[in-house]
Design an enzyme around this catalytic site. Structure first.
Site, mmCIF file in Angstrom:
data_model
loop_
_atom_site.group_PDB
_atom_site.id
_atom_site.type_symbol
_atom_site.label_atom_id
_atom_site.label_comp_id
_atom_site.label_asym_id
_atom_site.label_seq_id
_atom_site.Cartn_x
_atom_site.Cartn_y
_atom_site.Cartn_z
ATOM 1 N N SER A 306 -14.780 15.693 12.385
ATOM 2 C CA SER A 306 -15.081 15.915 10.974
ATOM 3 C C SER A 306 -16.489 16.474 10.799
ATOM 4 O O SER A 306 -17.470 15.832 11.167
ATOM 5 C CB SER A 306 -14.947 14.607 10.184
ATOM 6 O OG SER A 306 -15.496 14.736 8.888
ATOM 7 N N TYR A 308 -18.101 16.979 7.946
ATOM 8 C CA TYR A 308 -18.849 16.227 6.942
ATOM 9 C C TYR A 308 -19.347 14.902 7.501
ATOM 10 O O TYR A 308 -20.487 14.491 7.250
ATOM 11 C CB TYR A 308 -17.976 15.979 5.708
ATOM 12 C CG TYR A 308 -18.689 15.238 4.608
ATOM 13 C CD1 TYR A 308 -19.801 15.796 3.983
ATOM 14 C CD2 TYR A 308 -18.267 13.988 4.203
ATOM 15 C CE1 TYR A 308 -20.474 15.128 2.976
ATOM 16 C CE2 TYR A 308 -18.927 13.307 3.191
ATOM 17 C CZ TYR A 308 -20.030 13.881 2.574
ATOM 18 O OH TYR A 308 -20.690 13.198 1.588
ATOM 19 N N LYS A 401 -3.686 -4.379 17.227
ATOM 20 C CA LYS A 401 -2.342 -3.841 16.996
ATOM 21 C C LYS A 401 -1.712 -3.311 18.279
ATOM 22 O O LYS A 401 -0.524 -2.963 18.293
ATOM 23 C CB LYS A 401 -2.396 -2.750 15.926
ATOM 24 C CG LYS A 401 -2.794 -3.294 14.557
ATOM 25 C CD LYS A 401 -2.979 -2.187 13.534
ATOM 26 C CE LYS A 401 -3.328 -2.762 12.167
ATOM 27 N NZ LYS A 401 -4.593 -3.514 12.155
ATOM 28 N N LYS A 413 -2.214 2.943 21.146
ATOM 29 C CA LYS A 413 -3.469 2.346 21.607
ATOM 30 C C LYS A 413 -3.238 1.494 22.852
ATOM 31 O O LYS A 413 -4.109 1.432 23.736
ATOM 32 C CB LYS A 413 -4.090 1.513 20.490
ATOM 33 C CG LYS A 413 -4.577 2.319 19.303
ATOM 34 C CD LYS A 413 -5.715 3.269 19.671
ATOM 35 C CE LYS A 413 -7.042 2.549 19.828
ATOM 36 N NZ LYS A 413 -8.157 3.493 20.059
ATOM 37 N N LEU A 441 -14.425 -5.257 8.204
ATOM 38 C CA LEU A 441 -14.667 -5.218 6.760
ATOM 39 C C LEU A 441 -15.368 -3.935 6.354
ATOM 40 O O LEU A 441 -16.412 -3.594 6.895
ATOM 41 C CB LEU A 441 -15.523 -6.417 6.333
ATOM 42 C CG LEU A 441 -14.819 -7.777 6.317
ATOM 43 C CD1 LEU A 441 -15.836 -8.872 6.047
ATOM 44 C CD2 LEU A 441 -13.722 -7.811 5.273
ATOM 45 N N SER A 444 -13.462 2.631 7.081
ATOM 46 C CA SER A 444 -12.666 3.622 6.368
ATOM 47 C C SER A 444 -11.181 3.357 6.588
ATOM 48 O O SER A 444 -10.743 3.100 7.701
ATOM 49 C CB SER A 444 -13.024 5.028 6.866
ATOM 50 O OG SER A 444 -12.769 5.137 8.259
ATOM 51 N N VAL A 447 -8.486 -2.322 3.989
ATOM 52 C CA VAL A 447 -7.969 -2.828 2.726
ATOM 53 C C VAL A 447 -9.078 -3.077 1.697
ATOM 54 O O VAL A 447 -8.843 -2.982 0.492
ATOM 55 C CB VAL A 447 -7.160 -4.118 2.991
ATOM 56 C CG1 VAL A 447 -8.073 -5.277 3.367
ATOM 57 C CG2 VAL A 447 -6.310 -4.489 1.801
#
Length: 600
Positions: A306, A308, A401, A413, A441, A444, A447
């Site tokens: 990215s 940006y 996960k 993963k 927490l 990006s 939740v």
């Protein structure tokens, strides 16, 4: 120390009180009537007494004190100065051999001096505090036990902005007591009454992060219309010069104990070295860059697809670490030649691989092959480049996960972990490590930003299931543990982070609603059902795995039975699958590579 007019005047007051104590000691020694001959003795010895105390106060740095902020440490230092001054005075008097000098004066004088000098300082601070109350300092309640409140009051000592007026303690036996002249006016449930009686619309939560008192305070503050504040966390002190209270955040309510880092070992690993970070513009990657910069890396090579994100990181690091040489590349880990060219140019000693696709629902439908190309092939490319350029360490960021995965992202993963172990066999001089942890927490796509946006829009807050739970940690904690695992790990190991207790997502939503100053009646919570590939709870270890402890309390090593795959065959299949492989064929192949993968 600068000898300003103010400092000189306070020094004169001290020496004047020392001299007064000298004469009061003589006065008491002779029952309030000093004979003429002893008056002459007192006059003859008094200059030496003043000189001795002046020397003692200079040696013990008593005159460095700011009387407005005087406390127990300063009083202890004052006692040391008076003790030394009394000893020097006694020595001088003995050396002068003054006839019939009353030695009891040498014992009385320091005691009287301590009373006079201590009283002068206490009176000065009392007047200063009253002056603060008059000049409009904001009245503040402190929430916590007496021990926690004492720490907070020390931090607020001398503040021109805040005036503590009461303490709300979770310990009933402490109600009615006081500390530093601030009374315990009730328990946490008395916040509404206390805020009215003490005319305080702000409360400082002094209880430790994650404690039940913090959550109880949040509920009480919403009902009482009180603004909650807390002191900055240690990791925030590194980022800002501000040290005063700030608003309570979600991390404070779900907080965990600070990470204990091997600072010396990490300094040896990173200081003066070239370090490469892929996915450097992401939540974890950017925090890794901040931590690495603090450890004094000579060159930090930041790679992200990215433009940006890498631009934002460049602006931040140039401002916060101008002495460090940062190199910022827009590149894709799926292009091995580009990655190899960057690594050969800078020869990094350590490579942190944080580039990945991680959003479960997006990778579950329409984008499955993209998860394989980035998470599996991208990891293979980064690991090989680290080995080829002679890096000492390669650390791959994995996820909970990957354990018994039910979705493509988690399975990709897990396969990436196996690819790292497969590459490790070909490069014995490089230690290859994977680090597995849960949700972070504020990262990006997590939740928390979603809930924050929904609350700002007036709700409702959407939760997939009332029983869904997740493990959470803060971004700085995750990055610090990744660094620690990279330092400790042996090649091929998979580290599991201590994620603490799982948190119900609906409870998280309720806390965020309260933090925004609303109630659940104003911002409702609705349930939308589990999304494709989503589990009610995440696991940190697969069924056939066990863990073994490490010297670090928050790190364990996962031990599994799976053997590394043929990495070339895996990469070849993904390449030959093309841009749009059949969904069923892709999942069947992935199941063959990751037997524990059970799609839903």
């Amino acid at each position: 120390m600068r000898w300003s007019r103010r400092v000189l005047s306070l020094c004169a007051v001290d020496l004047g009180l020392v001299l007064l104590a000298w004469w009061v000691a003589f006065w008491l020694r002779f029952n309030l009537d000093i004979p003429d001959e002893f008056t002459e003795l007192a006059l003859e010895a008094s200059p030496w007494c003043v000189f001795a105390y002046a020397a003692a106060f200079l040696v013990t740095r008593v005159w460095r004190h700011v009387w407005t902020y005087i406390g127990m440490p300063e009083l202890r230092q004052l006692v040391q100065g008076i003790t030394l001054g009394a000893a020097l005075t006694g020595a001088v008097v003995m050396a002068l051999r003054l006839p019939f000098f009353p030695r009891s004066v040498l014992l009385l004088q320091p005691l009287i001096a301590l009373v006079l000098l201590g009283a002068a300082r206490a009176a000065w601070r009392t007047l200063a505090e009253r002056r603060l109350a008059v000049t409009g300092a904001r009245r503040l309640l402190v929430i916590g036990s007496l021990q926690d409140a004492a720490d907070a009051l020390r931090a607020l000592k001398g503040s021109q902005q805040w005036l503590p007026v009461g303490i709300l303690s979770p310990i009933p036996a402490e109600v009615g007591r006081s500390i530093q002249d601030v009374p315990v006016v009730g328990g946490i449930d008395a916040m509404q009454r206390a805020s009215v009686e003490e005319e305080a619309k702000t409360a400082l939560v002094a209880s430790p992060p994650g404690s039940p008192e913090r959550r109880a305070a949040l509920l009480g503050a919403t009902e009482a219309g009180v603004t909650l504040l807390t002191m900055p966390r240690p990791d925030e002190w590194l980022k800002t010069e501000r040290s005063g209270p700030r608003k309570v955040e979600l991390e404070d309510l779900l907080g965990r104990a600070p990470v204990d880092l091997d600072v010396g070992g990490l300094a040896d690993l990173l200081s003066g070295q070239a370090v490469l970070v892929t996915g450097a513009g992401g939540s974890i990657g950017s925090e890794l860059c901040r931590q690495i910069a603090r450890f004094g890396a000579a060159r930090l090579v930041c790679v992200d697809v990215s433009e940006y994100a890498i631009y934002q990181l460049e602006q931040e690091l140039r401002a916060s670490h101008p002495q460090m040489r940062g190199l910022y590349y827009t590149a894709n880990v799926r292009e091995p030649q580009r990655l190899e060219a960057i690594a050969r140019e800078h020869r990094p000693a350590v490579v942190f691989h944080a580039a990945a696709y991680k959003h479960v629902p997006l990778m579950e439908q329409l984008n499955e092959v993209e998860a394989l190309r980035t998470n599996v092939v991208g990891t293979l490319n980064a690991a090989r480049v680290a080995g080829q350029c002679g890096a000492r360490r390669f650390v791959m960021i994995s996820t909970d996960k990957a354990v018994n995965p039910t979705n493509v992202m988690g399975a990709s993963k897990r396969l990436a972990e196996l690819m790292v172990q497969g590459v490790a066999a070909g490069y014995p001089d490089t230690r290859f490590v994977s680090v597995r942890f849960g949700n972070v927490l504020g990262s990006s796509g997590s939740v928390v930003p979603l809930f924050t946006t929904q609350i700002a829009q007036g709700g409702p807050v959407t939760v997939t299931h009332p029983e869904i739970v997740r493990y959470f940690m803060t971004i700085p904690e995750a990055a610090q543990l990744v660094l620690q695992a990279g330092l400790m790990g042996r090649s091929g190991q998979i580290f599991v982070l201590d994620m603490g207790e799982p948190v119900r997502i609906v409870e998280l939503a309720r806390l965020l609603i309260r933090l925004s100053g609303h109630t659940e009646q104003e911002i409702p919570i609705t349930y939308t059902g589990l999304r494709p590939g989503e589990k009610l709870f995440e696991e940190l270890l697969a069924d056939d795995e066990t863990t073994e402890p490490t010297p670090h309390a928050k790190l364990r090593v996962a031990k599994g039975a799976a053997s590394p795959p043929d990495v070339d065959a895996v990469a070849r299949w993904i390449e030959e699958a093309g841009p749009a492989p059949g969904e069923r064929a892709l999942r069947e192949w992935l199941r063959a590579q990751v037997p524990e993968y059970a799609p839903r």
